[in-house]
Design an enzyme around this catalytic site. Structure first.
Site, short mmCIF file in Angstrom:
data_model
loop_
_atom_site.label_atom_id
_atom_site.label_comp_id
_atom_site.label_asym_id
_atom_site.label_seq_id
_atom_site.Cartn_x
_atom_site.Cartn_y
_atom_site.Cartn_z
N ASP A 267 0.87 -1.17 0.00
CA ASP A 267 0.00 0.00 0.00
C ASP A 267 0.91 1.22 0.00
OD1 ASP A 267 -1.63 2.14 0.62
OD2 ASP A 267 -2.69 1.14 2.25
N HIS A 268 0.98 1.89 -1.12
CA HIS A 268 1.94 2.98 -1.27
C HIS A 268 1.60 4.19 -0.41
CE1 HIS A 268 5.48 4.69 -2.79
NE2 HIS A 268 5.30 4.59 -4.09
N ARG A 269 0.39 4.23 0.17
CA ARG A 269 0.07 5.34 1.07
C ARG A 269 0.80 5.15 2.39
NH1 ARG A 269 -6.23 4.35 1.44
NH2 ARG A 269 -5.30 2.37 2.03
#
Lengths: 417, 470
Positions: free
Chosen positions: A389-391
Site C-alpha cells: 500500500d503505497h500510502r
C-alpha cells in the site's frame, strides 16, 4: 406436540442467515447430535446439530433460502407416535423460496446507487447509513446491521471498509462509483445464472474496495530455494517422531513474520490521518476453500517455532475448508501470504487485504538456469512478489522487506534460531 | 416473605425506580431500597419541584406584562411561601405516584439505609433495626448531592444548596448565585423573576459553559436585560455568613478582588456522588473520583453489581439515569436467561440537555466548537425567533435555533436552542439523531404551522442556504 426447529443464532450478533443445505429430508429419523442442516452467514458456514430426537415432520424453509431470521421455524420434528400431516404447521412468517428468487432474477433491472436490489427485498438501513454507503461505493445489501431489529446504521457501513477498527479516516475519499450494476446476460449465448453466496458477495466487495482505494506497488525478487528445501528435509527427518511435517509454506510464513519484524515500516496499516505500526507480525495465510478463499491467521509468526506454525496451519486449514473458523481466527492480521506455487504459477501480484498494507505472493519453485560466480548453474528458484500500500509504505522500505525476506529464505538457518 | 430477590436496587430516584419497574415487567423478583423519599432527588428535591417554582415565576412574569396583551392586572404580587407550598404539593403528588407504581408492579419497597455487605448481600438499617436482603444482582442508584464550598459549607440559613433554595426560609433581597450550570441559572432566573436582586458568579469565561458558545452569549445578554448581574471568569475566594447576610470576597476577571454583601447565597458548583458507606470499598467496586465506573450495559467491574445514574459517569441527567435503569434491568434479565431482551448501550451524543430558566435552553449533540475540534467540516444553520409567526404572536420573539451538520454526510451533529418552549422542541432533533437522519429527511418533514417547531425546519434549511423566512 411437534417440536419446532428454529433458525439458530451462530453468533451473538447474528440476526439472519441462509439455509444453505438440508442434510436430512422429511421422514428421516434423527437423534441428538445428528447434523441436520448447513447454515450460512457472510462469515462462515456452520452445521446445525439436532438436540431433540424424532422424525423430521415438515421442512418449512427450502434449501438455498437466504434472509431467514434467527428464530424462524424452519422445520418440525415429530416424536414417533404422531402423524406428520396432522402436526405440520404453516410457517409463522411468509418465507420466500429459492425457486421464486431464480425466476425473478433474469433480466435484472439497473440498480439505483443507494438502494439495494436484493431480490426485491427492502434493505433496512438508516438514511445516514445509506448515504455513506453510496458515497463509499459499498453495496449496502451485503452488510449486516447492529441497529434495532438488525437495522444497518452508520457504524456498520464504516466498519465495512475496515477489517480491524482503524482510526476515523478523515482523508478526503473521492466518492467511488456506485457498486457495479448487475450485468444482464446476452440471451443468445447459452448460460446459467447462479445466485452468489454471501461469502462471494463479500469477497467481491472487498476486492473492489482494495483495488479502488489502495494504491498498489509491486516488487518482485527471485529467491533460491535449495538451502531451504535441504533444511526442510533435515528438519522433517527429526520431526517425524513428533508427528510434524513442515511444508515450504510453513517456513515462508515464519520468514515473512521475521522479515516484517526486522523491517517494521512494512508491518503497518494506513489509518487515514494516522499510521498504525504493529508490534508483532500476524500473518493471514490464504487458503483455498470450496467456493472461495479465506485467510486464517498465524499470530506472532516471528516468534513461533516452525513446528508450531505447521501444526496450527494444518488445523486451521482443515477447519477453514469445512467453514468452521471463528471470526477472530480470520479477521485481523498485519500482513498476508498467498502461495500459488502448487498450481505452477511462475509469478503473480496479489490484491492487498485492507486494512493490511502488504501481501506476499509466492510463485512455483522450479529448476531454472542461475548464474553463480559468473558460471551458469541450475538452481531451484521461486519468484516472490510483494504488493504494498503505497500510502503507508515507500518503495525503498518495500524493497528492504523483499531483500530481508529473500535473505531469510536463502539462508534458512535463521528461521530456526 | 423471603428476602431473596433476582435484583435489588439501592436508591429510588429516576434511575432506581425505573430500573425496578422494567425489572418487574421482565418478570424478575425485584426489591428497591430507599432511605428518604420514593422518587429520589428528582421528584422530591430537584427536577420536578423546581419546574413548579419556575412555572409560578413564569406566570408572575406574564402577569407583570399583562398590559402588553390588552389585559389589566392590579396589585400584582407573589407570595413566596405559597409558591413554595405549591411546589411541595407537586412533589408530594409525584412521590405518591411512584409509591403507587411500585405497588402496581409488585416491587417490594424497603425503607432504610442500604449497604452492601458481601457479594449478593445487602443490609438495610431503619429505626435501629437491620434486615438482610440477598439478590443475584444489585443495581446501585444512590445518586449525588450538592458540592459544598470547602471554605464555607451550606448552613441552610444564609448559605444555601439547591435543597434550601427550594424551601427558602424567607425571600432573598440580594442573592448571590455561585455557579452558572443548569441548577444555578434556574434558581437565579426564578429568584430574579420573584423580585430579588440577583448576581451570578461563574468561574469559566461564559455562563452555561457546557452549551454552545452562541447560547451562552445570548442567554447572558437576556438575563442582564432582565436585571441580573453576571460576573464570568470570576471566583468567590471567601464567603462569610452573619446574622443578617452573607459577605463574599469576589475576584473578577480583571484580577481585582472586592467584598460584596448579599442577604443570601446559593452554592451551585457541582455534585458529589453518594458513594460513601454503601460497601463499595469492601466489594472492590472500581470508582473514578467517587463515581462508579461502568460499561455500556451499566456493569461494574464486579459481576452481579450494576450502577446507574448520577453515581456513574456524566451526563448527570434524570433521563440518562432512567435509560440506564432500563438497560441494567434488561442486561440482568438477559444474564438470567431471557432471550427476548436486547439491551443497547446509549449514545451520549443523543442525550438532550435542558435548562428551564427564562428564556429556556435546550440542546443535543456536539456544539459547533466541539464538532470542529473533532475534525468535522460543518454546515451551521441558524434561525431567530423574530422570524417565526407564532413566536411573535405569543410575544416571545427572543431566541434562536442553531443546527450543526457534517458537511460531508449531512449527519445532524448537534442542535442548540434558546427561547420559549425549546425544552419541549428538542425531542424532535433527538428522535432524528437516534434514527440517523440526514438533512434531507428533516427538510422533507412537514412541520405544523403556526408553531415554534417550524423554526427547527428553517434552521435546517438555513444550514444549506435555503431558509425561507429570514
Amino acid at each position: 406436540m411437534p417440536i419446532e426447529l428454529k433458525m439458530p443464532a451462530l453468533s451473538p450478533t447474528m440476526e439472519e442467515g441462509t439455509l444453505a443445505r438440508w442434510l436430512v429430508k422429511e421422514g428421516d429419523s434423527i437423534s441428538s447430535g445428528d447434523l441436520i442442516a448447513e447454515i450460512e452467514t457472510d462469515k462462515a458456514t456452520m452445521e446445525f446439530e439436532a438436540v431433540d430426537e424424532g422424525v423430521i415432520g415438515k421442512i418449512l424453509v427450502t434449501e438455498g433460502t437466504d434472509g431467514v431470521k434467527v428464530g424462524t421455524v424452519i422445520a418440525t420434528i415429530i416424536s414417533d407416535d404422531e402423524d406428520a400431516e396432522v402436526s405440520a404447521k404453516p410457517a409463522a412468517e411468509p418465507v420466500k423460496s429459492a425457486e421464486i428468487v431464480q425466476m425473478a432474477s433474469p433480466p435484472p433491472a439497473p440498480v439505483p446507487a443507494a438502494v439495494s436490489a436484493k431480490s426485491g427485498d427492502r434493505v433496512i438501513a438508516s438514511p445516514l447509513a445509506r448515504r455513506i454507503a453510496a458515497d463509499k461505493g459499498v453495496d449496502i445489501s451485503t452488510l449486516s446491521g447492529t441497529g434495532p431489529k438488525g437495522r444497518i446504521v452508520k457504524a456498520d457501513v464504516e466498519a465495512a471498509g475496515q477489517g480491524a477498527p482503524a482510526a476515523l479516516a478523515s482523508a478526503t475519499v473521492t466518492p467511488a462509483p456506485a457498486a457495479a450494476a448487475p450485468v444482464s446476460a446476452d440471451e443468445n449465448i447459452p448460460h446459467s445464472v447462479t445466485k452468489l453466496s454471501n461469502m462471494r458477495k463479500t469477497i467481491a466487495r472487498r476486492l473492489t474496495e482494495s483495488k479502488q482505494q489502495v494504491p498498489h506497488i509491486y516488487l518482485t525478487v527471485d529467491i533460491r530455494l535449495d538451502a531451504l528445501l535441504k533444511l526442510r528435509a533435515e528438519l522433517n527427518d527429526s520431526l517425524q517422531s513428533r508427528g510434524v511435517k513442515l511444508s515450504v509454506n510453513d517456513m515462508l510464513i515464519k520468514a515473512l513474520g521475521l522479515a516484517l519484524v526486522q523491517v517494521p515500516k512494512c508491518n503497518v496499516s494506513f489509518g487515514g490521518d494516522t499510521l498504525i505500526s504493529y508490534e508483532r507480525a500476524d500473518i493471514s495465510v490464504a487458503v483455498s476453500i470450496p467456493n472461495g478463499l479465506i485467510t486464517p491467521i498465524i499470530a506472532g509468526a516471528e516468534a513461533k517455532p516452525l513446528s508450531t506454525i505447521s501444526t496450527e496451519m494444518a488445523e486451521l486449514a482443515a477447519r477453514a475448508k469445512e467453514g468452521k473458523l471463528q471470526p477472530h481466527e480470520y479477521q485481523g492480521g498485519t500482513a498476508s501470504l498467498s502461495n500459488m506455487g502448487m498450481f505452477g504459477i511462475k509469478q503473480f501480484e496479489a490484491v492487498i487485504n485492507p486494512p493490511q498494507a502488504m501481501i506476499m505472493a509466492i510463485g512455483a519453485g522450479e529448476k531454472r538456469p542461475y548464474v553463480v560466480d559468473d558460471s551458469l548453474q541450475i538452481a531451484t528458484v521461486m519468484s516472490a512478489t510483494g504488493s504494498f500500500d503505497h500510502r503507508a509504505i515507500d518503495g525503498a522500505d518495500g524493497a528492504q522487506l523483499m531483500k530481508t525476506f529473500k535473505e531469510l529464505v536463502e539462508k534458512p538457518l535463521g528461521l530456526v534460531a | 416473605m423471603s428476602n431473596s430477590y433476582d435484583v435489588i436496587i439501592l436508591g429510588s430516584g429516576p434511575g432506581g425506580y425505573v430500573a425496578a419497574i422494567r425489572a418487574a415487567q421482565l418478570g424478575l423478583k425485584t426489591a428497591i431500597v430507599e432511605r428518604e423519599n420514593l422518587g429520589g432527588i428528582c421528584l422530591n428535591w430537584g427536577c420536578i419541584p423546581t419546574k413548579a417554582l419556575l412555572r409560578s415565576a413564569e406566570i408572575f412574569h406574564h402577569m407583570k406584562h399583562a398590559a402588553d396583551f390588552g389585559l389589566a392586572a392590579e396589585k400584582i404580587s407573589a407570595d413566596i411561601d405559597a409558591v413554595v407550598k405549591r411546589s411541595r404539593g407537586v412533589a408530594k403528588q409525584l412521590n405518591q405516584g411512584v409509591t403507587h407504581l411500585m405497588k402496581k408492579n409488585k416491587i417490594t419497597v424497603h425503607m432504610g439505609e442500604g449497604k452492601l455487605i458481601a457479594p449478593g448481600k445487602l443490609i438495610v438499617n431503619a429505626d435501629g433495626k437491620s434486615e438482610e436482603l440477598s439478590a443475584k444482582n444489585i443495581i446501585i442508584a444512590t445518586g449525588a448531592r450538592a458540592r459544598d464550598l470547602p471554605f464555607a459549607p451550606a448552613d441552610g440559613k444564609r448559605i444555601w444548596t439547591y435543597r434550601h433554595a427550594m424551601v427558602p426560609p424567607e425571600m432573598p433581597k440580594k442573592l448571590l448565585v455561585i455557579g452558572s450550570g443548569a441548577i444555578g441559572i434556574e434558581f437565579a432566573s426564578f429568584y430574579n423573576d420573584m423580585g430579588a436582586e440577583v448576581t451570578v458568579v461563574e468561574m469559566m469565561d461564559r455562563i452555561v459553559p457546557v452549551e454552545d458558545a452562541d447560547i451562552s452569549t445570548f442567554l447572558e445578554k437576556s438575563l442582564v436585560k432582565q436585571g441580573m448581574k453576571i460576573l464570568t471568569g470570576a471566583g468567590v475566594e471567601a464567603l462569610k455568613a452573619s446574622a443578617n447576610g452573607v459577605s463574599a470576597k469576589i475576584k473578577t476577571r480583571d484580577g481585582k478582588t472586592a467584598d460584596h454583601d448579599f442577604t443570601h447565597c446559593i452554592v451551585a458548583i457541582g455534585i458529589v456522588p453518594n458513594s460513601e458507606n454503601i460497601g463499595l470499598e469492601m466489594l472492590k467496586v472500581e470508582t473514578d473520583r467517587g463515581h462508579i465506573k461502568t460499561d455500556g450495559m451499566c456493569r461494574t467491574n464486579v459481576p452481579g453489581i450494576y450502577a446507574i445514574g448520577d453515581i456513574t459517569a456524566p451526563p448527570w441527567l434524570a433521563h440518562k439515569a432512567s435509560h440506564e435503569g432500563v438497560i441494567a434491568a434488561e442486561a440482568i434479565a438477559q444474564s438470567l436467561g431471557n432471550k427476548d431482551v436486547h439491551p443497547h448501550a446509549m449514545d451520549v451524543r443523543n442525550i438532550p440537555g435542558c435548562t428551564y430558566c427564562h428564556p429556556q435552553v435546550a440542546s443535543v449533540g456536539l456544539t459547533e466548537a466541539k464538532a470542529k475540534e473533532a475534525g468535522y467540516e460543518v454546515r451551521v444553520g441558524n434561525f431567530p425567533f423574530i422570524g417565526n409567526g407564532k413566536a411573535i404572536a405569543l410575544g416571545e420573539a427572543e431566541g434562536f435555533i442553531k443546527t450543526v451538520f457534517d458537511a460531508k454526510t449531512g449527519e445532524l451533529l448537534g442542535a442548540h436552542m434558546v427561547g420559549a418552549e425549546v425544552t419541549e422542541l428538542i425531542q424532535g432533533y433527538t428522535v432524528g439523531k437516534q434514527l440517523e437522519t440526514t438533512e434531507a429527511e428533516l427538510m422533507q418533514t412537514v412541520f405544523p404551522h403556526p408553531t415554534l417547531s417550524e423554526m427547527m425546519h428553517e434552521s435546517v434549511l438555513s444550514a444549506y442556504g435555503r431558509a425561507l423566512h429570514i
